[in-house]
Design a protein around this motif. Structure first.
Motif, mmCIF file in Angstrom:
data_model
loop_
_atom_site.group_PDB
_atom_site.id
_atom_site.type_symbol
_atom_site.label_atom_id
_atom_site.label_comp_id
_atom_site.label_asym_id
_atom_site.label_seq_id
_atom_site.Cartn_x
_atom_site.Cartn_y
_atom_site.Cartn_z
ATOM 1 N N LEU A 1 0.846 -1.175 0.000
ATOM 2 C CA LEU A 1 0.000 0.000 0.000
ATOM 3 C C LEU A 1 0.899 1.248 0.000
ATOM 4 O O LEU A 1 1.452 1.624 1.024
ATOM 5 C CB LEU A 1 -0.907 0.002 1.237
ATOM 6 C CG LEU A 1 -1.985 1.062 1.312
ATOM 7 C CD1 LEU A 1 -3.042 0.847 0.234
ATOM 8 C CD2 LEU A 1 -2.645 1.049 2.696
ATOM 9 N N ASN A 2 1.059 1.834 -1.180
ATOM 10 C CA ASN A 2 1.859 3.065 -1.327
ATOM 11 C C ASN A 2 3.207 2.973 -0.624
ATOM 12 O O ASN A 2 3.521 3.794 0.255
ATOM 13 C CB ASN A 2 1.078 4.270 -0.793
ATOM 14 C CG ASN A 2 -0.243 4.478 -1.500
ATOM 15 O OD1 ASN A 2 -0.359 4.254 -2.702
ATOM 16 N ND2 ASN A 2 -1.256 4.905 -0.758
ATOM 17 N N GLY B 1 -7.248 10.961 9.729
ATOM 18 C CA GLY B 1 -6.835 10.257 8.524
ATOM 19 C C GLY B 1 -6.497 8.805 8.819
ATOM 20 O O GLY B 1 -6.098 8.459 9.938
ATOM 21 N N ALA B 2 -6.658 7.955 7.836
ATOM 22 C CA ALA B 2 -6.311 6.533 7.977
ATOM 23 C C ALA B 2 -6.123 5.937 6.598
ATOM 24 O O ALA B 2 -6.819 6.303 5.644
ATOM 25 C CB ALA B 2 -7.390 5.779 8.743
ATOM 26 N N ASP B 3 -5.177 5.031 6.501
ATOM 27 C CA ASP B 3 -4.879 4.362 5.240
ATOM 28 C C ASP B 3 -5.226 2.880 5.259
ATOM 29 O O ASP B 3 -5.495 2.297 4.221
ATOM 30 C CB ASP B 3 -3.390 4.527 4.899
ATOM 31 C CG ASP B 3 -2.991 5.982 4.769
ATOM 32 O OD1 ASP B 3 -3.465 6.639 3.818
ATOM 33 O OD2 ASP B 3 -2.222 6.466 5.614
ATOM 34 N N LEU B 4 -5.203 2.257 6.445
ATOM 35 C CA LEU B 4 -5.491 0.837 6.555
ATOM 36 C C LEU B 4 -5.840 0.498 7.983
ATOM 37 O O LEU B 4 -5.590 1.273 8.916
ATOM 38 C CB LEU B 4 -4.301 -0.021 6.101
ATOM 39 C CG LEU B 4 -3.055 -0.004 7.000
ATOM 40 C CD1 LEU B 4 -2.367 -1.361 6.986
ATOM 41 C CD2 LEU B 4 -2.072 1.072 6.549
ATOM 42 N N VAL B 5 -6.434 -0.680 8.156
ATOM 43 C CA VAL B 5 -6.769 -1.225 9.470
ATOM 44 C C VAL B 5 -6.020 -2.540 9.655
ATOM 45 O O VAL B 5 -5.931 -3.340 8.715
ATOM 46 C CB VAL B 5 -8.287 -1.482 9.598
ATOM 47 C CG1 VAL B 5 -8.619 -2.020 10.991
ATOM 48 C CG2 VAL B 5 -9.089 -0.222 9.291
ATOM 49 N N LEU B 6 -5.473 -2.742 10.837
ATOM 50 C CA LEU B 6 -4.929 -4.044 11.211
ATOM 51 C C LEU B 6 -5.883 -4.688 12.192
ATOM 52 O O LEU B 6 -6.136 -4.143 13.273
ATOM 53 C CB LEU B 6 -3.540 -3.910 11.839
ATOM 54 C CG LEU B 6 -2.423 -3.353 10.961
ATOM 55 C CD1 LEU B 6 -1.102 -3.357 11.728
ATOM 56 C CD2 LEU B 6 -2.288 -4.124 9.655
ATOM 57 N N ALA C 1 3.737 -0.572 3.622
ATOM 58 C CA ALA C 1 2.790 0.536 3.600
ATOM 59 C C ALA C 1 3.545 1.798 4.001
ATOM 60 O O ALA C 1 3.909 1.951 5.171
ATOM 61 C CB ALA C 1 1.615 0.282 4.536
ATOM 62 N N GLY C 2 3.790 2.686 3.041
ATOM 63 C CA GLY C 2 4.597 3.859 3.339
ATOM 64 C C GLY C 2 5.932 3.452 3.918
ATOM 65 O O GLY C 2 6.576 2.517 3.415
#
Length: 288
Positions: free
Chosen positions: A36-37, A73-78, A148-149
């Motif tokens: 992810l990015n 802000g949020a990009d993903l969930v674990l 991810a990043g």
């Protein structure tokens, strides 16, 4: 017989016992991208554990965590395991997918998940198979990794550590290394942490952060240079904790809630929230 959903009929008794712990991985090809990015300068992660009750507590944590994601802000969930309680799903068509996941979370984000001990009471292969059907659910295997990043993230099955912990022994490719699984390294919760040997195998992998659930509370400990985050307040009854002082203990709250984590290439910050969306605690660490 579909080997993705059922153990192979020719497995020995010993192999069947290992299969119940998800030590045998399905032979499959996961065709969706996992990373992810990875070139991004920052990433924002929501940590939810022990979520799968389907009751009002889980819905409340979902609503408040989504509000926090909208604000910060949020990009993903674990998802940190025990995604379904008391028993895991039977198949990809199990009603629990609707009542404990799809209709609970507004978050239009990828949910990267690992197995907990309650998930193994059902058909754990179905949780892997659901990745092919869902736009949000991601569990390509019982152990997997992605970027991810500035984070490299390892998801592991802490019920079968003999297999899973060896997957961590890889060269670092990003500034930060995060491992997430169900059982914690060290904890003051009623479900104790890993054995000394398991902890040593994790330490050799040199993660910066280890994220877990299992204990239904919020906790931060620091062990051997690793920040242990327990975010197990996703929707199930809160566990009482052992309040005896331990050298590693930094923060403990017997409450439902969640953790929001932000990582840039220079700094990592974690913020702990209760189920009313109130911030209780935060910590930062700088890139060494």
């Amino acid at each position: 017989m579909n080997t993705l959903y059922e153990p192979h009929p020719l497995l020995s008794r010993a192999q069947l016992l290992l299969d119940k712990k998800a030590c045998f991985f399905p032979e499959r090809t996961y065709e969706k991208p996992l990373d992810l990015n990875p070139e991004a300068e920052e990433v924002r992660v929501l940590l939810l554990g022990d979520t799968g009750s389907g009751n009002e507590d889980q819905h409340r944590v979902s609503r408040r965590s989504w509000q926090t994601c909208c604000e910060l802000g949020a990009d993903l969930v674990l998802l940190l395991g025990d995604n379904f309680i008391m028993d895991g799903v039977d198949s990809v068509e199990d009603e629990q997918w609707r009542t404990k996941f799809e209709e609970v979370y507004e978050h239009q984000l990828p949910f990267y998940a690992v197995l907990g001990n309650h998930d193994l009471r059902g058909n754990w292969r179905a949780q892997i198979a659901y990745s092919d059907l869902s736009e949000r659910w991601v569990m390509p295997d019982v152990n997997y990794s992605f970027q991810a990043g500035p984070l490299e993230i390892f998801g592991i099955n802490t019920t079968c550590t003999v297999c899973s912990l060896w997957t961590l022994q890889k060269p670092r490719v990003q500034p930060w290394r995060l491992v997430f699984g169900h059982r914690p390294l060290v904890t003051r919760g009623r479900h104790r942490g890993m054995t000394w040997l398991e902890r040593m195998l994790v330490r050799w992998a040199r993660p910066d952060v280890f994220c877990s659930g299992h204990n239904h509370l919020l906790e931060h400990t620091r062990w051997q240079g690793i920040d242990q985050i327990t975010s197990g307040g996703g929707g199930n009854p809160i566990h009482s904790a052992d309040y005896e002082t331990i050298p590693e203990g930094e923060f403990l709250a017997e409450t439902m809630g969640y953790v929001w984590l932000h990582a840039s290439r220079e700094e990592l910050e974690a913020r702990f929230f209760n189920d009313e969306g109130e911030e209780l605690y935060r910590f930062r660490r700088q890139q060494s």
